[in-house]
Design a protein around this motif. Sequence first.
Motif, mmCIF file in Angstrom:
data_model
loop_
_atom_site.group_PDB
_atom_site.id
_atom_site.type_symbol
_atom_site.label_atom_id
_atom_site.label_comp_id
_atom_site.label_asym_id
_atom_site.label_seq_id
_atom_site.Cartn_x
_atom_site.Cartn_y
_atom_site.Cartn_z
ATOM 1 N N VAL A 1 122.454 -19.789 120.876
ATOM 2 C CA VAL A 1 121.021 -19.709 121.162
ATOM 3 C C VAL A 1 120.825 -18.673 122.272
ATOM 4 O O VAL A 1 121.672 -18.548 123.154
ATOM 5 C CB VAL A 1 120.499 -21.095 121.626
ATOM 6 C CG1 VAL A 1 119.020 -21.043 121.953
ATOM 7 C CG2 VAL A 1 120.767 -22.153 120.563
ATOM 8 N N ARG B 1 126.454 -28.868 117.706
ATOM 9 C CA ARG B 1 125.940 -27.644 118.323
ATOM 10 C C ARG B 1 127.042 -26.646 118.677
ATOM 11 O O ARG B 1 126.748 -25.533 119.100
ATOM 12 C CB ARG B 1 125.110 -27.988 119.568
ATOM 13 C CG ARG B 1 123.819 -28.726 119.241
ATOM 14 C CD ARG B 1 122.800 -28.580 120.363
ATOM 15 N NE ARG B 1 123.301 -29.075 121.642
ATOM 16 C CZ ARG B 1 123.175 -30.324 122.078
ATOM 17 N NH1 ARG B 1 122.528 -31.202 121.345
ATOM 18 N NH2 ARG B 1 123.663 -30.684 123.244
ATOM 19 N N ARG B 2 128.315 -27.036 118.513
ATOM 20 C CA ARG B 2 129.389 -26.070 118.715
ATOM 21 C C ARG B 2 129.298 -24.904 117.738
ATOM 22 O O ARG B 2 129.877 -23.852 117.972
ATOM 23 C CB ARG B 2 130.747 -26.743 118.498
ATOM 24 C CG ARG B 2 131.148 -27.599 119.639
ATOM 25 C CD ARG B 2 132.502 -28.184 119.357
ATOM 26 N NE ARG B 2 133.013 -28.854 120.549
ATOM 27 C CZ ARG B 2 134.214 -29.384 120.621
ATOM 28 N NH1 ARG B 2 135.026 -29.321 119.575
ATOM 29 N NH2 ARG B 2 134.611 -29.965 121.716
ATOM 30 N N PRO C 1 126.122 -33.103 120.345
ATOM 31 C CA PRO C 1 126.743 -31.910 120.945
ATOM 32 C C PRO C 1 127.826 -31.282 120.067
ATOM 33 O O PRO C 1 127.969 -30.059 120.048
ATOM 34 C CB PRO C 1 127.337 -32.434 122.254
ATOM 35 C CG PRO C 1 126.584 -33.673 122.559
ATOM 36 C CD PRO C 1 126.157 -34.260 121.245
ATOM 37 N N THR D 1 120.952 -26.757 125.004
ATOM 38 C CA THR D 1 121.373 -26.396 123.641
ATOM 39 C C THR D 1 122.890 -26.200 123.576
ATOM 40 O O THR D 1 123.441 -26.100 122.493
ATOM 41 C CB THR D 1 120.693 -25.094 123.146
ATOM 42 O OG1 THR D 1 121.221 -23.987 123.882
ATOM 43 C CG2 THR D 1 119.193 -25.148 123.297
ATOM 44 N N LEU D 2 123.555 -26.129 124.733
ATOM 45 C CA LEU D 2 125.012 -25.969 124.722
ATOM 46 C C LEU D 2 125.657 -27.280 124.252
ATOM 47 O O LEU D 2 125.094 -28.350 124.441
ATOM 48 C CB LEU D 2 125.516 -25.613 126.121
ATOM 49 C CG LEU D 2 125.107 -24.234 126.635
ATOM 50 C CD1 LEU D 2 125.566 -24.044 128.070
ATOM 51 C CD2 LEU D 2 125.672 -23.137 125.751
ATOM 52 N N PRO D 3 126.855 -27.160 123.628
ATOM 53 C CA PRO D 3 127.478 -28.377 123.122
ATOM 54 C C PRO D 3 128.096 -29.229 124.227
ATOM 55 O O PRO D 3 129.291 -29.208 124.429
ATOM 56 C CB PRO D 3 128.539 -27.857 122.143
ATOM 57 C CG PRO D 3 128.752 -26.448 122.495
ATOM 58 C CD PRO D 3 127.553 -25.949 123.218
ATOM 59 N N ALA D 4 127.267 -29.953 124.941
ATOM 60 C CA ALA D 4 127.747 -30.895 125.951
ATOM 61 C C ALA D 4 126.717 -31.994 126.091
ATOM 62 O O ALA D 4 125.518 -31.746 126.010
ATOM 63 C CB ALA D 4 127.939 -30.193 127.293
ATOM 64 N N VAL E 1 117.602 -26.741 117.418
ATOM 65 C CA VAL E 1 118.692 -26.680 118.393
ATOM 66 C C VAL E 1 118.787 -27.958 119.225
ATOM 67 O O VAL E 1 119.517 -28.008 120.207
ATOM 68 C CB VAL E 1 118.592 -25.442 119.320
ATOM 69 C CG1 VAL E 1 118.660 -24.165 118.493
ATOM 70 C CG2 VAL E 1 117.324 -25.469 120.156
ATOM 71 N N ARG F 1 120.977 -33.135 117.747
ATOM 72 C CA ARG F 1 121.132 -33.714 119.080
ATOM 73 C C ARG F 1 122.576 -34.112 119.373
ATOM 74 O O ARG F 1 122.889 -34.538 120.474
ATOM 75 C CB ARG F 1 120.178 -34.894 119.263
ATOM 76 C CG ARG F 1 118.721 -34.440 119.213
ATOM 77 C CD ARG F 1 117.748 -35.530 119.500
ATOM 78 N NE ARG F 1 117.733 -35.956 120.881
ATOM 79 C CZ ARG F 1 117.010 -35.385 121.853
ATOM 80 N NH1 ARG F 1 116.257 -34.345 121.570
ATOM 81 N NH2 ARG F 1 117.045 -35.846 123.072
ATOM 82 N N HIS G 1 132.053 -23.960 127.029
ATOM 83 C CA HIS G 1 131.571 -25.081 126.210
ATOM 84 C C HIS G 1 132.071 -25.028 124.772
ATOM 85 O O HIS G 1 131.856 -25.969 124.020
ATOM 86 C CB HIS G 1 130.044 -25.100 126.187
ATOM 87 C CG HIS G 1 129.433 -25.511 127.480
ATOM 88 N ND1 HIS G 1 129.306 -24.656 128.547
ATOM 89 C CD2 HIS G 1 128.940 -26.698 127.901
ATOM 90 C CE1 HIS G 1 128.739 -25.297 129.560
ATOM 91 N NE2 HIS G 1 128.514 -26.536 129.187
ATOM 92 N N PHE G 2 132.671 -23.903 124.380
ATOM 93 C CA PHE G 2 133.016 -23.726 122.974
ATOM 94 C C PHE G 2 134.530 -23.680 122.797
ATOM 95 O O PHE G 2 135.229 -23.050 123.594
ATOM 96 C CB PHE G 2 132.385 -22.449 122.436
ATOM 97 C CG PHE G 2 130.881 -22.473 122.463
ATOM 98 C CD1 PHE G 2 130.159 -22.991 121.392
ATOM 99 C CD2 PHE G 2 130.180 -22.026 123.575
ATOM 100 C CE1 PHE G 2 128.773 -23.038 121.428
ATOM 101 C CE2 PHE G 2 128.795 -22.071 123.619
ATOM 102 C CZ PHE G 2 128.099 -22.577 122.532
ATOM 103 N N TYR H 1 117.899 -23.954 127.844
ATOM 104 C CA TYR H 1 119.048 -23.313 127.231
ATOM 105 C C TYR H 1 120.306 -24.155 127.438
ATOM 106 O O TYR H 1 121.079 -24.365 126.491
ATOM 107 C CB TYR H 1 119.247 -21.907 127.815
ATOM 108 C CG TYR H 1 120.537 -21.285 127.362
ATOM 109 C CD1 TYR H 1 120.686 -20.884 126.036
ATOM 110 C CD2 TYR H 1 121.618 -21.170 128.213
ATOM 111 C CE1 TYR H 1 121.877 -20.361 125.592
ATOM 112 C CE2 TYR H 1 122.815 -20.636 127.774
ATOM 113 C CZ TYR H 1 122.933 -20.239 126.463
ATOM 114 O OH TYR H 1 124.122 -19.733 126.011
ATOM 115 N N LEU I 1 135.112 -29.609 131.080
ATOM 116 C CA LEU I 1 133.685 -29.284 131.160
ATOM 117 C C LEU I 1 133.078 -29.790 132.465
ATOM 118 O O LEU I 1 132.201 -29.150 133.036
ATOM 119 C CB LEU I 1 132.929 -29.899 129.973
ATOM 120 C CG LEU I 1 132.784 -29.011 128.746
ATOM 121 C CD1 LEU I 1 131.892 -29.675 127.711
ATOM 122 C CD2 LEU I 1 132.199 -27.658 129.119
#
Lengths: 308, 246
Positions: A79, A74-75, A71, B87-90, A51, A69, A102-103, B84, B4
């Motif tokens: 987790v 990771r969309r 971002p 791990t978010l997409p940012a 992750v 790594r 975030h998504f 945590y 964001l």
Amino acid sequence: MAVLARSAEVTRRYGDVVALDRVSLDIRAGELVGLLGPNGAGKSTLINLFVGLRRPTSGTVELFGGSPRDPLIRRHVGVTPQETGLPEVLRVAEIVDFVSAHFPDRVATPELLDRFGLGDLAKRQVGGLSGGQRRRLAVALAFAGRPKMVFLDEPTTGLDVEARRTLWDGVRSFHEEGGTVLLTSHYLEEIEALAQRVVVVGHGRVLADDTVQAVRDVVGVRRVSLVAGTLPELPGVLGVEHADGRTHLVTTDPDRLVVELVRSGTPFSGLEIRPTTLEEAFLAITSQETTSKETTSEETTSKESTHV
Amino acid sequence: MSSLILTHTRYQMLEQMRIPISWVASAFFPAASMLAFVVPFAAADPVAATRATGSMMMIGAISAALIGLSITVSQDREQPWNHYLRTLPAGPLPRFAGRIFTSMAIMAVAVIPVLVIAALFTEAAITWPRLLLGIGALLAGSVPFMLIGLFLGFTLPSKAAIAVSQLLFFPMCILGGLFLPPQIMPDFVQALSPYVPSRGAVELVWSATTGSAADPAGLVMLAVWTVAAGVAAVWAYRRDEGRRFA
């Protein structure tokens, strides 16, 4: 099938401690994989690498064909946070809104809360939730962004039986709709109920990687159960358990055990030989390992800090 | 990306707002310094009182930025929730920006008691446009301190962050001429003064509030510090993997 998560010859050290030792693992689209191992085995480190929380010391980790790594990569993944760390002063719906922002493709907050039985708690501050409610919120967050793959680290620890079944149904339906799952659990029952493929790790290495059935068979462990008084020393016994007046012996060689038992002349009755549960197989695999190598205390300590 | 930043700002503001004592703490120090140093010594002269009020506001801003951010960031890093969030997409930007905007909001609130004291007990005089300009200068001048705070927070454990940020805070304020005007300081302090970011920052505030000419060397160094601290903070964020116990 496309490989969604891949580790190739990955080693991760913390100082002198080797948490992962040349681990190669592919997780393909649509799989539901159970990751098993004792504390300090390297489970959390492996998930942290997938992750994007940590980088490997050597080797490569890929997620959806790119770097974890990144971002944008990771969309596609969800987790679970550790429920002990949820921000106490925020309300349940506020946390879900924050995470799903975030998504690009998100689940509406009321819908997500309903799916995890949290609909009535939307306005409650997290500090006022019970342990089980926090756990459900933590798992719900993994699904907020309609992920293609989720990493569930001990999703049902601390839940009662009913809540656990509900959560399992949720994970199953995600999987049936094509979702990919990597799951760790202390409950072997959970892995047996959900996973098709099991990866057993110990001391930073993959000890077994196969179907639930095959992992049981590969170790060839059987459970010999009988009613008897004091038993003599018998060959190949991995574990002894007494329950309901019966003695249960876990062994790699039931045939020889029975032969020796008969030879010893000890009176017994009600002999049964059964295939083991995954739990017994798991204990057998890891106990073989423990005899050759001691678990270091540093490994346990690093686990505390690496938990997702 | 901008949405964001808004998301992270709102999230951090919510957290701050639900713990009201943190606002009181930030507002207390500059107000107390104002009563202790400015009211007895510089209240009579309008320009000196206005400049001193600007200095006290800057001290409060540096404290909130340097000490406040370094401690909260390093403490957050020790929480599992922080893992945590990573791990978010940012990337780092939304969280950095969210923290900076939240700190700015705290500073803006912390300024209010200082202004009230200045208006009631000193001869400090200011027009509304100059006041707004001054607050703008205050926020702009505090950016390098926020970035240094982030850098410390991402590189140090929380106990060390508390100590190091305090150790940096007082020399910064003294060398920058915030406690006493630079002109009455010893020569070596005057020689060093333009090279610390606090000097450029307070020059900006003085210039905005009183119309005095800002020292160019101080302003150039402020820009240099802002860029350098930004690079250091991003570097620290990227190398951070949470707390390690090796």
